[in-house]
Design a protein around this motif. Structure first.
Motif, short mmCIF file in Angstrom:
data_model
loop_
_atom_site.label_atom_id
_atom_site.label_comp_id
_atom_site.label_asym_id
_atom_site.label_seq_id
_atom_site.Cartn_x
_atom_site.Cartn_y
_atom_site.Cartn_z
N ALA A 16 128.64 87.79 -58.45
CA ALA A 16 127.42 86.99 -58.45
C ALA A 16 127.79 85.54 -58.75
N ALA A 17 127.10 84.61 -58.10
CA ALA A 17 127.44 83.20 -58.28
C ALA A 17 126.17 82.37 -58.41
N ALA A 18 126.23 81.36 -59.26
CA ALA A 18 125.15 80.39 -59.35
C ALA A 18 125.16 79.51 -58.11
N ALA A 19 124.02 78.88 -57.82
CA ALA A 19 123.94 77.96 -56.68
C ALA A 19 125.00 76.89 -56.80
N THR A 20 125.58 76.52 -55.67
CA THR A 20 126.68 75.54 -55.66
C THR A 20 126.25 74.22 -56.29
N MET A 21 127.11 73.69 -57.14
CA MET A 21 126.83 72.43 -57.83
C MET A 21 128.10 71.58 -57.80
N SER A 22 127.94 70.28 -57.73
CA SER A 22 129.10 69.39 -57.73
C SER A 22 128.80 68.17 -58.58
N GLY A 23 129.85 67.42 -58.88
CA GLY A 23 129.73 66.21 -59.68
C GLY A 23 130.91 66.08 -60.62
N ASN A 24 131.20 64.87 -61.05
CA ASN A 24 132.30 64.66 -61.97
C ASN A 24 132.05 65.29 -63.33
N ASN A 25 130.80 65.62 -63.61
CA ASN A 25 130.45 66.22 -64.90
C ASN A 25 130.31 67.74 -64.80
N VAL A 26 130.82 68.33 -63.74
CA VAL A 26 130.64 69.76 -63.49
C VAL A 26 131.99 70.47 -63.51
N VAL A 27 132.05 71.60 -64.24
CA VAL A 27 133.26 72.40 -64.34
C VAL A 27 132.92 73.84 -63.97
N PRO A 28 133.63 74.46 -63.03
CA PRO A 28 133.36 75.87 -62.70
C PRO A 28 133.67 76.80 -63.87
N LEU A 29 132.83 77.81 -64.02
CA LEU A 29 133.02 78.87 -65.01
C LEU A 29 133.22 80.20 -64.30
N GLN A 30 134.05 81.06 -64.88
CA GLN A 30 134.27 82.39 -64.34
C GLN A 30 134.10 83.42 -65.45
N ILE A 31 133.44 84.52 -65.12
CA ILE A 31 133.37 85.69 -66.02
C ILE A 31 134.00 86.84 -65.27
N GLY A 32 135.03 87.43 -65.86
CA GLY A 32 135.72 88.53 -65.21
C GLY A 32 137.20 88.28 -65.05
N SER A 33 137.61 87.01 -65.02
CA SER A 33 139.03 86.73 -64.82
C SER A 33 139.87 87.04 -66.05
N SER A 34 139.23 87.10 -67.23
CA SER A 34 139.99 87.39 -68.45
C SER A 34 140.17 88.88 -68.66
N GLY A 35 139.40 89.69 -67.93
CA GLY A 35 139.50 91.14 -68.07
C GLY A 35 138.69 91.72 -69.21
N THR A 36 137.93 90.88 -69.92
CA THR A 36 137.11 91.34 -71.04
C THR A 36 135.64 91.07 -70.74
N LEU A 37 134.79 91.94 -71.23
CA LEU A 37 133.36 91.87 -70.96
C LEU A 37 132.75 90.54 -71.41
N ASN A 38 132.03 89.87 -70.48
CA ASN A 38 131.21 88.69 -70.79
C ASN A 38 131.98 87.59 -71.52
N VAL A 39 133.13 87.23 -71.00
CA VAL A 39 133.90 86.12 -71.55
C VAL A 39 133.94 85.00 -70.51
N PRO A 40 133.21 83.88 -70.74
CA PRO A 40 133.19 82.77 -69.78
C PRO A 40 134.38 81.85 -69.98
N VAL A 41 135.13 81.60 -68.93
CA VAL A 41 136.32 80.78 -69.06
C VAL A 41 136.33 79.67 -68.01
#
Length: 411
Positions: free
Chosen positions: A34-59
């Motif tokens: 699932a993904a949030a609507a695409t956003m851009s800007g110098n003040n925007v950083v992508p977040l991922q949940i699932g890449s760490s392998g642990t439940l509900n950890v945003p990185v």
């Protein structure tokens, strides 16, 4: 705050359940991403949940550079984004080759930090100055903690300090403080608080100390003024997290954004219907739940569940403190501002985690666990919302109201 309850073996969850009834362990189907609507800007950083392998950890990914030298940098993935703490902490193994400047007191003694998190983990290491790049924002000088259990002798306050990465490679605390401890006498003057230490060059041990603000680990967002980005926009007032809506049954992974600034750009301006709660300097407000009023509360992306007190009407609990109702339940609560009269009704679902843990899903909006004395609105509450956190001492305007004396959270 970083309160991460780890997944237990499914067999232990099956056999250790308290409360009435039981449920058949039918696994949830693995969902899609699932993904949030695409956003851009110098003040925007992508977040991922699932890449760490642990439940509900945003990185997210953070770049750390030698102080003042953006040509000598390391880019570090899997940095936990935590609205319940403030400051950047990175394991030393990822900073090899950088020239970071040791923070020292007026006598030339090195400053070190011990942090005790809500999940029982501890982090220890020296405080050093670095240049940090996050998204399109560059903070030229910021105090960070280098997590290093081999630095000097770990003090008793930090027994068991983490020595290597596990679910993440560091923590970016984007909470309500501009420094990680603050200006209270407990932080700046007390010599036995177990938080800050002075370390002399000729000794292997360090001594408790109060730490002036300029010696403390700093929230990088608080330093994102007009010089930090090419847009010339001051984004230092706070940040927000945007995550997509996901079903109670969870999804394999989710992605969203960390957005710097509040009310400074079109992508960080709260809607006219945003609910705003003033907090104390640490980000606390109150929750009323199941007849109990004024439970200290946090909106905490660093906690991977709803953590709340067990009452006579709470769901069944299973091994590890997870709530495991026979079927999904909807619970009601009220948020109340720390100061002022603002209050808002809210609801949240809690699922049977015995079923969830036999799927491969990493993102759930409805996992809950027992917590005796607080109500922590963890990452599940962030799904389907843009959740704002302002910084103490900064001025932000939301829906025509300007907040200057207290931080706020909004959603």
């Amino acid at each position: 705050m970083k309160q991460i309850l780890l997944i237990l073996a499914f067999s232990s969850l099956l056999v250790s359940c308290s409360g009435s009834g039981g449920s058949t362990a039918i696994p949830f189907d693995d969902g899609t991403a699932a993904a949030a609507a695409t956003m851009s800007g110098n003040n925007v950083v992508p977040l991922q949940i699932g890449s760490s392998g642990t439940l509900n950890v945003p990185v997210a990914t953070v770049t750390v550079c030698s102080l003042g030298n953006t040509s000598q940098c390391v880019t570090i993935p899997n940095i936990l984004i935590d609205t319940g703490s403030s400051g950047l902490r990175v394991f030393s193994s990822f900073l090899t080759g950088l020239s970071l400047t040791q923070v020292t007191d007026g006598s030339g003694n090195s400053i070190a930090r011990c942090v005790n998190f809500g999940d029982g983990t501890n982090q220890w290491g020296p405080v050093k100055k670095a240049t940090v790049i996050i998204g399109g924002e560059t903070v030229s000088s910021v105090n960070i903690e280098v997590i290093d259990a081999s630095y000097k002798t770990v003090p008793s306050h930090c027994n068991g300090a983490e020595s290597s990465p596990s679910d993440y490679n560091g923590i970016l605390g984007v909470g309500t403080r501009d420094q990680d401890c603050g200006s209270s006498a407990d932080c700046t003057q007390a010599n036995n608080n177990g938080w800050y230490f002075t370390c002399t060059s000729g000794s292997s041990t360090c001594t408790d100390t109060g730490a002036a603000l300029n010696l403390q680990v700093e929230n990088p967002i608080a330093l994102m003024d007009t010089t930090a980005n090419v847009d010339g926009i001051d984004d230092s007032g706070g940040s927000s997290i945007i995550l997509p809506s996901i079903p109670d049954s969870g999804v394999l992974s989710a992605s969203g954004y960390l957005v710097f600034g509040i009310g400074t750009r079109s992508n960080n301006t709260p809607s006219n219907s945003a609910k705003v709660l003033t907090t104390n300097s640490e980000g606390y407000f109150y929750t009323t739940y199941d007849g109990t009023s004024f439970i200290p509360s946090l909106l905490d992306s660093g906690s991977n569940a709803f953590f709340f007190p067990a009452t006579s009407s709470s769901p069944n609990t299973c091994s590890g403190g997870w709530y495991c109702p026979d079927s999904t339940v909807t619970l009601n609560a009220t948020h109340k501002a720390y100061t002022g009269g603002a209050s808002y009704s809210t609801s949240f679902d809690v699922i049977d985690m015995r079923r969830a843990f036999v799927s491969n899903n990493s993102a759930y909006p409805s996992d809950g666990a027992e917590e005796d004395s607080m109500f922590i609105w963890g990452l599940p509450y962030f799904y389907g919302r843009q959740v704002y956190t302002s910084i103490y001492g900064k001025t932000v305007t939301i829906n025509g109201t300007t907040y200057t004396t207290s931080p706020v959270v909004a959603y």
